[in-house]
Design a protein around this motif. Structure first.
Motif, PDB file in Angstrom:
ATOM      1  N   GLU A 164      20.421  55.040 -33.173  1.00  0.00           N
ATOM      2  CA  GLU A 164      21.713  54.812 -33.636  1.00  0.00           C
ATOM      3  C   GLU A 164      22.710  54.111 -32.786  1.00  0.00           C
ATOM      4  O   GLU A 164      22.890  54.439 -31.760  1.00  0.00           O
ATOM      5  N   ILE A 165      23.301  52.903 -33.470  1.00  0.00           N
ATOM      6  CA  ILE A 165      24.210  52.341 -32.696  1.00  0.00           C
ATOM      7  C   ILE A 165      25.707  52.466 -33.091  1.00  0.00           C
ATOM      8  O   ILE A 165      26.680  52.037 -32.407  1.00  0.00           O
ATOM      9  N   ALA A 166      25.787  52.965 -34.589  1.00  0.00           N
ATOM     10  CA  ALA A 166      27.360  53.265 -35.068  1.00  0.00           C
ATOM     11  C   ALA A 166      26.971  54.275 -36.155  1.00  0.00           C
ATOM     12  O   ALA A 166      25.693  54.595 -36.442  1.00  0.00           O
ATOM     13  N   ASN A 167      27.913  54.747 -36.681  1.00  0.00           N
ATOM     14  CA  ASN A 167      27.668  55.631 -37.672  1.00  0.00           C
ATOM     15  C   ASN A 167      26.708  55.271 -39.033  1.00  0.00           C
ATOM     16  O   ASN A 167      27.039  54.458 -39.444  1.00  0.00           O
ATOM     17  N   LYS A 168      25.738  55.841 -39.042  1.00  0.00           N
ATOM     18  CA  LYS A 168      24.479  55.554 -39.961  1.00  0.00           C
ATOM     19  C   LYS A 168      24.141  54.154 -39.739  1.00  0.00           C
ATOM     20  O   LYS A 168      23.476  53.543 -40.955  1.00  0.00           O
ATOM     21  N   ILE A 169      24.167  53.444 -38.737  1.00  0.00           N
ATOM     22  CA  ILE A 169      23.640  52.027 -38.552  1.00  0.00           C
ATOM     23  C   ILE A 169      22.782  52.271 -37.273  1.00  0.00           C
ATOM     24  O   ILE A 169      23.032  52.746 -36.178  1.00  0.00           O
ATOM     25  N   PHE A 170      21.529  51.619 -37.576  1.00  0.00           N
ATOM     26  CA  PHE A 170      20.497  51.699 -36.369  1.00  0.00           C
ATOM     27  C   PHE A 170      19.971  50.561 -36.126  1.00  0.00           C
ATOM     28  O   PHE A 170      20.043  49.542 -36.930  1.00  0.00           O
ATOM     29  N   GLU A 171      19.494  50.256 -34.918  1.00  0.00           N
ATOM     30  CA  GLU A 171      18.841  49.291 -34.270  1.00  0.00           C
ATOM     31  C   GLU A 171      17.273  49.504 -34.044  1.00  0.00           C
ATOM     32  O   GLU A 171      16.859  50.705 -33.463  1.00  0.00           O
ATOM     33  N   MET A 172      16.359  48.705 -34.561  1.00  0.00           N
ATOM     34  CA  MET A 172      15.304  48.894 -34.253  1.00  0.00           C
ATOM     35  C   MET A 172      14.273  47.635 -33.674  1.00  0.00           C
ATOM     36  O   MET A 172      14.585  46.489 -34.036  1.00  0.00           O
ATOM     37  N   LYS A 173      13.913  47.878 -32.457  1.00  0.00           N
ATOM     38  CA  LYS A 173      13.260  46.733 -31.764  1.00  0.00           C
ATOM     39  C   LYS A 173      11.836  46.930 -31.984  1.00  0.00           C
ATOM     40  O   LYS A 173      11.215  47.996 -31.617  1.00  0.00           O
ATOM     41  N   LEU A 174      11.163  45.854 -32.362  1.00  0.00           N
ATOM     42  CA  LEU A 174       9.480  45.796 -32.586  1.00  0.00           C
ATOM     43  C   LEU A 174       9.059  44.840 -31.739  1.00  0.00           C
ATOM     44  O   LEU A 174       9.456  43.772 -31.529  1.00  0.00           O
ATOM     45  N   GLN A 175       7.988  45.332 -31.006  1.00  0.00           N
ATOM     46  CA  GLN A 175       7.078  44.461 -30.362  1.00  0.00           C
ATOM     47  C   GLN A 175       5.795  43.942 -30.904  1.00  0.00           C
ATOM     48  O   GLN A 175       5.030  44.945 -31.513  1.00  0.00           O
ATOM     49  N   PHE A 176       5.486  42.768 -30.995  1.00  0.00           N
ATOM     50  CA  PHE A 176       4.297  42.187 -31.503  1.00  0.00           C
ATOM     51  C   PHE A 176       3.339  41.613 -30.357  1.00  0.00           C
ATOM     52  O   PHE A 176       3.579  41.421 -29.291  1.00  0.00           O
ATOM     53  N   LYS A 177       1.892  41.616 -30.864  1.00  0.00           N
ATOM     54  CA  LYS A 177       0.847  41.122 -29.608  1.00  0.00           C
ATOM     55  C   LYS A 177       1.345  39.654 -29.761  1.00  0.00           C
ATOM     56  O   LYS A 177       1.193  38.938 -28.572  1.00  0.00           O
ATOM     57  N   ILE A 178       1.554  38.734 -31.070  1.00  0.00           N
ATOM     58  CA  ILE A 178       1.810  37.542 -30.911  1.00  0.00           C
ATOM     59  C   ILE A 178       2.846  37.498 -31.842  1.00  0.00           C
ATOM     60  O   ILE A 178       3.054  37.555 -33.239  1.00  0.00           O
ATOM     61  N   LEU A 179       4.149  36.994 -31.582  1.00  0.00           N
ATOM     62  CA  LEU A 179       5.308  36.718 -32.593  1.00  0.00           C
ATOM     63  C   LEU A 179       5.084  35.316 -33.271  1.00  0.00           C
ATOM     64  O   LEU A 179       5.127  34.472 -32.790  1.00  0.00           O
ATOM     65  N   PRO A 180       5.100  35.531 -34.618  1.00  0.00           N
ATOM     66  CA  PRO A 180       5.069  34.278 -35.426  1.00  0.00           C
ATOM     67  C   PRO A 180       6.532  33.514 -35.150  1.00  0.00           C
ATOM     68  O   PRO A 180       7.601  34.157 -34.769  1.00  0.00           O
ATOM     69  N   ALA A 181       6.284  32.180 -35.623  1.00  0.00           N
ATOM     70  CA  ALA A 181       7.472  31.204 -35.569  1.00  0.00           C
ATOM     71  C   ALA A 181       8.602  31.813 -36.620  1.00  0.00           C
ATOM     72  O   ALA A 181       8.104  31.820 -37.766  1.00  0.00           O
ATOM     73  N   LEU A 182       9.708  32.087 -36.315  1.00  0.00           N
ATOM     74  CA  LEU A 182      10.816  32.346 -37.014  1.00  0.00           C
ATOM     75  C   LEU A 182      12.070  31.543 -37.149  1.00  0.00           C
ATOM     76  O   LEU A 182      12.264  30.965 -36.041  1.00  0.00           O
ATOM     77  N   LEU A 183      12.713  31.428 -38.170  1.00  0.00           N
ATOM     78  CA  LEU A 183      14.008  30.697 -38.244  1.00  0.00           C
ATOM     79  C   LEU A 183      15.107  31.738 -38.563  1.00  0.00           C
ATOM     80  O   LEU A 183      15.012  32.688 -39.326  1.00  0.00           O
ATOM     81  N   PRO A 184      16.388  31.373 -38.085  1.00  0.00           N
ATOM     82  CA  PRO A 184      17.650  31.907 -38.574  1.00  0.00           C
ATOM     83  C   PRO A 184      17.578  32.182 -40.072  1.00  0.00           C
ATOM     84  O   PRO A 184      17.255  31.345 -40.795  1.00  0.00           O
ATOM     85  N   GLY A 185      17.865  33.290 -40.518  1.00  0.00           N
ATOM     86  CA  GLY A 185      18.131  33.532 -42.031  1.00  0.00           C
ATOM     87  C   GLY A 185      16.687  34.135 -42.535  1.00  0.00           C
ATOM     88  O   GLY A 185      16.883  34.524 -43.700  1.00  0.00           O
ATOM     89  N   GLN A 186      15.958  34.419 -41.982  1.00  0.00           N
ATOM     90  CA  GLN A 186      14.724  35.067 -42.404  1.00  0.00           C
ATOM     91  C   GLN A 186      14.743  36.583 -42.394  1.00  0.00           C
ATOM     92  O   GLN A 186      15.606  37.043 -41.580  1.00  0.00           O
ATOM     93  N   PHE A 187      13.743  37.182 -43.011  1.00  0.00           N
ATOM     94  CA  PHE A 187      13.928  38.656 -43.207  1.00  0.00           C
ATOM     95  C   PHE A 187      12.521  39.242 -43.273  1.00  0.00           C
ATOM     96  O   PHE A 187      11.573  38.447 -43.293  1.00  0.00           O
TER      97      PHE A 187
END
Length: 114
Positions: free
Chosen positions: A13-36
């Motif tokens: 939790e980083i603020a009230n009801k707001i959470f940060e989740m960091k995920l680690q991949f074996k190989i991270l695919p190519a990503l662009l800003p604005g994707q989900f």
């Protein structure tokens, strides 16, 4: 879009009801800003769409920031580090900042979603 597995390395939790989740991949695919991603929540049929907040290709990680608004996102808060989660990604029409800056270098770009 492709199905991936990633390990949770941070879910806090980083603020009230707001959470940060960091995920680690074996190989991270190519990503662009604005994707989900569509994140599978254990015990729930429907996946949760969450915007990618940050990526670190050197560490093969992405960071998701989510707000607890229902039972599914409440369940996400209980997921412990080292747990493997299932994602569909990358989703959405990303954009390339360099191309936008080349057209007008003084232009300010703000992207929002939700």
């Amino acid at each position: 879009m492709k199905k991936y597995q990633a390990a949770i390395i941070i879910n806090r939790e980083i603020a009230n009801k707001i959470f940060e989740m960091k995920l680690q991949f074996k190989i991270l695919p190519a990503l662009l800003p604005g994707q989900f991603v569509n994140l599978s929540v254990p015990g729930f049929f429907l996946r949760r769409p969450i915007s990618i907040c940050e990526q670190d290709p050197d560490q093969n990680t992405i960071t998701l920031v989510y707000k607890v608004v229902g039972k599914g996102t409440k369940k996400l808060t209980t997921l412990d580090p080292d747990l493997q989660v299932d994602l569909l990604m990358p989703l959405g029409n990303g954009f390339q900042i360099k191309k936008m800056q080349e057209k007008n270098p003084k232009q300010i770009v703000i992207a929002g979603g939700g």
